[in-house]
Design an enzyme around this catalytic site. Sequence first.
Site, PDB file in Angstrom:
ATOM      1  N   ASP A 105       0.796  -1.308  -0.077  1.00 58.93           N
ATOM      2  CA  ASP A 105       0.035   0.049   0.250  1.00 58.93           C
ATOM      3  C   ASP A 105       1.119   1.307   0.003  1.00 58.93           C
ATOM      4  O   ASP A 105       2.022   1.247   0.330  1.00 58.93           O
ATOM      5  CB  ASP A 105      -0.902  -0.050   1.451  1.00 58.93           C
ATOM      6  CG  ASP A 105      -0.209   0.108   2.452  1.00 58.93           C
ATOM      7  OD1 ASP A 105       0.830  -0.613   2.764  1.00 58.93           O
ATOM      8  OD2 ASP A 105      -0.548   0.769   3.411  1.00 58.93           O
ATOM      9  N   GLU A 123       0.065  -1.053   5.706  1.00 57.80           N
ATOM     10  CA  GLU A 123       0.994  -0.903   6.686  1.00 57.80           C
ATOM     11  C   GLU A 123       0.852   0.790   7.111  1.00 57.80           C
ATOM     12  O   GLU A 123       1.176   1.489   8.154  1.00 57.80           O
ATOM     13  CB  GLU A 123       2.599  -0.832   6.039  1.00 57.80           C
ATOM     14  CG  GLU A 123       3.570  -0.634   6.856  1.00 57.80           C
ATOM     15  CD  GLU A 123       4.288   0.765   7.084  1.00 57.80           C
ATOM     16  OE1 GLU A 123       4.703   1.048   8.253  1.00 57.80           O
ATOM     17  OE2 GLU A 123       3.815   1.702   6.241  1.00 57.80           O
TER      18      GLU A 123
END
Length: 391
Positions: free
Chosen positions: A78, A140
Amino acid sequence: MTQQERLAEAMRLLGDLVAFPSVSVDGNREVSKYLERCLRGAGARIWTEADATGTKLNLFATIGPDAPGGVILSGHTDVVPVADQPWSTDPFTLTERAGRLYGRGTCDMKGFVAACVAMAPEFARADLQVPVHFAFTYDEEIGCFGAQALTASLVARGLRPAAAIIGEPTMMQLVDGHKGCFEYTTWITGREGHGSAPDLGVNAVEYGALFILKLVELRARLKEMAPADCPFDPPHSTINPGVLTGGQAHNVIPGKARIDWEMRPVQASDADFVKAELAQLVETLLPEMRAVDPAADIRTEIVAEVAGLERVHQNRARDLVVELTGANAPGLVPFGTEAGLFQAIGIPSVICGPGSIAQAHKPDEYLEIEQLEQCLGFLSRLIGRLERGPV
Ligand SMILES: [Zn+2]
């Protein structure tokens, strides 16, 4: 493969990865699926796991013998948003300029992921004595939620590799510690009323103030509880009350208050201590609040709990990276990573990845090509190391 071919392959992959706009809230499903296809092509054994929405996928791929131990190479797929940032290139088109590769996620941290996947066929051709695992997670950037699920799955599957290397950007320097970052919102529900009759209401702002006073008191206690030789700056756990809101007017008893606060523990026991103390405070306050209004409440919501990476005396991952890089003294970083989650399930962990955190999350984020080359060299030495035997 020659170094030139490796680099070309890693840059091609990085271009493909950057083209997936995998901003955390939108999910990383497509980029995960793409990586799954690449790694299957290289002969990896793979499992994936989705979050409840199905838009986010963790990917765990193994190459090498079906044996215990081995090394995890961990990264997240991400990225942070680009909205309202003044980019001079298209953030989702990899652009090469003057030895740099521009694009969202190039340094944080699709560059590392691209390097791992570019080397996957070489890992597969090598005579590895223990396996290498790729752990590519979601979310994350908004609290390590993917890595939390993945580490829980490793425990459930009885997998405990011997070391984890997290490829967050450190300019390929060895890092073996960071504080935790725990963020919370505390909601106080009281009872509104006229300011002239305080006894008939439950003043949420007053209870919020008591809560904050407790946070300040605990902050002082944490300073005293600092472990000896704590390597961090400052060398103890900290607490910050960041936002306090509540109330409407001078003459109205406020019925609601909200506190956004964080703590940055240097050791897990400090966070447990703070939580226990706050739970005790709430237990003390609730009876008097509820004597006036049974619906009164103090409720704390976890925004994110990113575990710290504690610098420990023995660290097999640190020994391994010292061996591969010739690093002399390990460093610390002021940002949180997935490393603490792997450490928490008993896997020695360090951080070492290409690029600089100075470029992360910014407009015109870039990765220097030289950093990508260093990372490929590092992975190539890791292959040689795993051919020689277990770590
Ligand atoms: Zn990152």
